[in-house]
Design a protein around this motif. Sequence first.
Motif, mmCIF file in Angstrom:
data_model
loop_
_atom_site.group_PDB
_atom_site.id
_atom_site.type_symbol
_atom_site.label_atom_id
_atom_site.label_comp_id
_atom_site.label_asym_id
_atom_site.label_seq_id
_atom_site.Cartn_x
_atom_site.Cartn_y
_atom_site.Cartn_z
ATOM 1 N N PRO A 52 7.332 -6.670 -7.904
ATOM 2 C CA PRO A 52 6.435 -5.939 -7.001
ATOM 3 C C PRO A 52 6.233 -6.585 -5.640
ATOM 4 O O PRO A 52 5.686 -5.955 -4.738
ATOM 5 N N VAL A 53 6.642 -7.859 -5.474
ATOM 6 C CA VAL A 53 6.262 -8.574 -4.257
ATOM 7 C C VAL A 53 7.428 -9.167 -3.481
ATOM 8 O O VAL A 53 7.251 -9.584 -2.325
ATOM 9 N N GLY A 56 8.310 -7.820 0.142
ATOM 10 C CA GLY A 56 7.230 -8.061 1.100
ATOM 11 C C GLY A 56 7.178 -9.506 1.553
ATOM 12 O O GLY A 56 6.739 -9.799 2.668
ATOM 13 N N TYR A 317 -2.392 -6.790 2.858
ATOM 14 C CA TYR A 317 -1.563 -6.072 1.886
ATOM 15 C C TYR A 317 -0.850 -7.044 0.961
ATOM 16 O O TYR A 317 -0.574 -6.715 -0.204
ATOM 17 N N THR A 318 -0.566 -8.263 1.444
ATOM 18 C CA THR A 318 0.028 -9.276 0.566
ATOM 19 C C THR A 318 -0.951 -9.680 -0.521
ATOM 20 O O THR A 318 -0.604 -9.724 -1.718
ATOM 21 N N TRP A 320 -3.488 -7.990 -1.606
ATOM 22 C CA TRP A 320 -3.745 -6.849 -2.488
ATOM 23 C C TRP A 320 -2.623 -6.666 -3.501
ATOM 24 O O TRP A 320 -2.875 -6.431 -4.696
ATOM 25 N N SER A 321 -1.381 -6.805 -3.056
ATOM 26 C CA SER A 321 -0.253 -6.621 -3.974
ATOM 27 C C SER A 321 -0.244 -7.696 -5.048
ATOM 28 O O SER A 321 0.016 -7.405 -6.228
ATOM 29 N N TYR A 322 -0.547 -8.936 -4.677
ATOM 30 C CA TYR A 322 -0.596 -10.001 -5.679
ATOM 31 C C TYR A 322 -1.768 -9.795 -6.636
ATOM 32 O O TYR A 322 -1.670 -10.117 -7.832
ATOM 33 N N PHE A 325 -0.869 -6.846 -9.141
ATOM 34 C CA PHE A 325 0.166 -7.182 -10.115
ATOM 35 C C PHE A 325 -0.039 -8.577 -10.701
ATOM 36 O O PHE A 325 0.930 -9.253 -11.051
#
Length: 336
Positions: A52-53, A56, A317-318, A320-322, A325
Motif C-alpha cells: 500500500p505504501v 508513495g 497522506y503518507t 494517513w496511508s501508514y 494499513f
Amino acid sequence: MGIDITVMWFVIIIFATLMYIVMDGFDLGIGMLFSMVHDAGERDAMVNSVAPVWDGNETWLVLGGAGLFGAFPLAYAVITDALAIPLTMMLIGLIFRGVAFEFRFKATPSHRPFWDYAFAGGSLLATFSQGIVVGAVINGFEVTERRFAGSALDWLTPFNLFCGVGLIVAYLLLGTSWLIMKSEGSLQARMRVLTRKVLLALLGVIAVVSVWTPLGWPAIAERWFTLPNFFWFVPVPILVLVLSLWIWRLSAEMNSHARPFILTLGLIFLGFSGLGISLWPHIIPPHITLWEAAAPPASQRFMLVGTLLIIPVILMYTAWSYFVFRGKVSGGEGYH
C-alpha cells in the motif's frame, strides 16, 4: 537576523533525501531479502507488507531531485554529469522493481519466479547504485569553470563500490526489522535471526568507513578529530553503539515488534548525520559550498512557496496511508 534561504533549501533537500532512504530503503531491503526466502506464501506476505505504501515512498526522491535542480543547479549539473552511469543504473533497477511489483501477482505460476527474480535484482541494482552515489559524493568531484572536468568512470573506485555494498547491508537491516513489525510466525522468527546477522555486518561496514574516510580525506579527519569539534561529535558513534546493542537485544524478544524497526531508523539517521558532518558546508565536495552552487535568491523564493505548501500535504497522506494499513499482514492477502 534573516533566514538564509539557501540553507533552508539545503535542509529541505536533506530532509527529502533522508525520508526517501528511510521509506524506500525498507521495501528495497525486502526485495533483496527475496533471495533468502523461498516459500511462496512468505514472499507474498513480504510484498503485501509494503504494497500500500511503496510507490508513495518514491515521492521523496522526486522532491529531492527537483529541489536540487531548482535550488542548486550547479550541483545538479555536476552530479548528473559525473554520475550518469550509476544514476541510470539506479533508475533501471527501480523500473524493474516497480514493474515486477505490479506483475508478480498477476503472472501465471510458471512466470512468477521470473518476476520474483526481477523484483530482487531490481532492488539490488537500485540499492548498490545509490550507495555508489553516496561514496562518489564523499570522494568529491573535479570541477573546472563550473563544469565537471572528470571522466565518466571516475565513480568506479574501491571506496565507492564498498559504499554500494554498505548501503545494501543498511537497507537489508531496514527490511528485516520492518518484517519483524509487520509479519508473524515463521517469517518473523527468521527475520529476528537475520536482523542480528545483518546488524553485525552493518557495524562492520560503519567501522571500515569510519577508518577509511579520515585516512583518505584529511579534511574529514580534521572535522571530526580537532578540538572542540571532537567533543561535539563524539555522541554520534556512542549513540550508534547504544542503538545497536538495543536492536540486538530487542530482536530476540518475542514481544518486541515495532521497536527494532524504530531503533533501526535512529541508526540510519545517525549514519546520515555523520555524512552531513563530514561534508558541511560543501554541496560539491571538496571545494564548492552551498552558496556558490545556489540559484539566484529570487528563484529560490519562488520555488519555496509551492514547496512549503506541498510538503505538509505529502506528510499528511503518507502518515494517513501508514495508519490505515498498520498491523500485521499475511500471504493470503492479494495485491491488485
